[in-house]
Motif scaffolding. Structure first.
Motif, short mmCIF file in Angstrom:
data_model
loop_
_atom_site.label_atom_id
_atom_site.label_comp_id
_atom_site.label_asym_id
_atom_site.label_seq_id
_atom_site.Cartn_x
_atom_site.Cartn_y
_atom_site.Cartn_z
N ARG A 42 26.75 -1.62 39.86
CA ARG A 42 27.95 -0.80 39.94
C ARG A 42 27.63 0.39 40.83
O ARG A 42 26.65 1.10 40.60
N SER A 63 29.10 3.86 42.27
CA SER A 63 30.12 4.90 42.12
C SER A 63 29.89 5.95 43.19
O SER A 63 28.76 6.39 43.41
N SER A 96 35.29 6.42 44.35
CA SER A 96 35.44 4.97 44.16
C SER A 96 34.39 4.44 43.19
O SER A 96 33.36 5.08 42.97
N GLU A 105 32.71 0.54 42.66
CA GLU A 105 32.68 -0.83 43.16
C GLU A 105 31.65 -1.64 42.38
O GLU A 105 30.70 -1.09 41.84
N HIS A 106 31.84 -2.95 42.36
CA HIS A 106 30.95 -3.86 41.64
C HIS A 106 30.43 -4.92 42.59
O HIS A 106 31.19 -5.44 43.41
N PHE A 107 29.13 -5.23 42.46
CA PHE A 107 28.49 -6.19 43.35
C PHE A 107 27.53 -7.09 42.58
O PHE A 107 26.95 -6.67 41.58
#
Length: 99
Positions: free
Chosen positions: A4, A6, A86, A88-90
């Motif tokens: 995650r 941020s 933001s 985001e997830h990877f």
């Protein structure tokens, strides 16, 4: 492994400013979460942009930590005078750290 990322925006950070004091509280809150594998906090002192990268054993562990992560993000951003830009997830394709 999953991650995650941020992103935060705040005021520039002085060159000699301590970056570890506030992070220790956040790490204590998340380190015992099931599936937690690590965290990095990245800072551009000149612009005030910061990113936190948390690593998770699998996607489920990351998903299960969302509520706790959102609370920690909000508390940290408020305390540090930042705004959350933001989240985001990877999936981690690969990793390598020198010993």
């Amino acid at each position: 492994m999953f991650a995650r990322l941020s992103t935060y925006q705040g005021s520039p950070v002085p060159a000699g400013g301590d970056l570890t004091a506030s992070s220790e509280a956040a790490v204590r809150q998340v380190k015992d979460a099931p599936g937690f594998r690590g965290v990095y906090y990245l800072v551009d002192r000149a612009t005030g942009e910061a990113k936190s990268l948390t690593l998770w054993e699998d996607e489920r562990a990351m998903d299960d930590s969302e509520e706790q992560a959102a609370r920690i993000r909000e508390e940290t951003a408020q305390r540090e005078g930042q705004r959350i830009v933001s989240v985001e997830h990877f999936e981690v394709g690969f990793s390598h750290l020198q010993p």
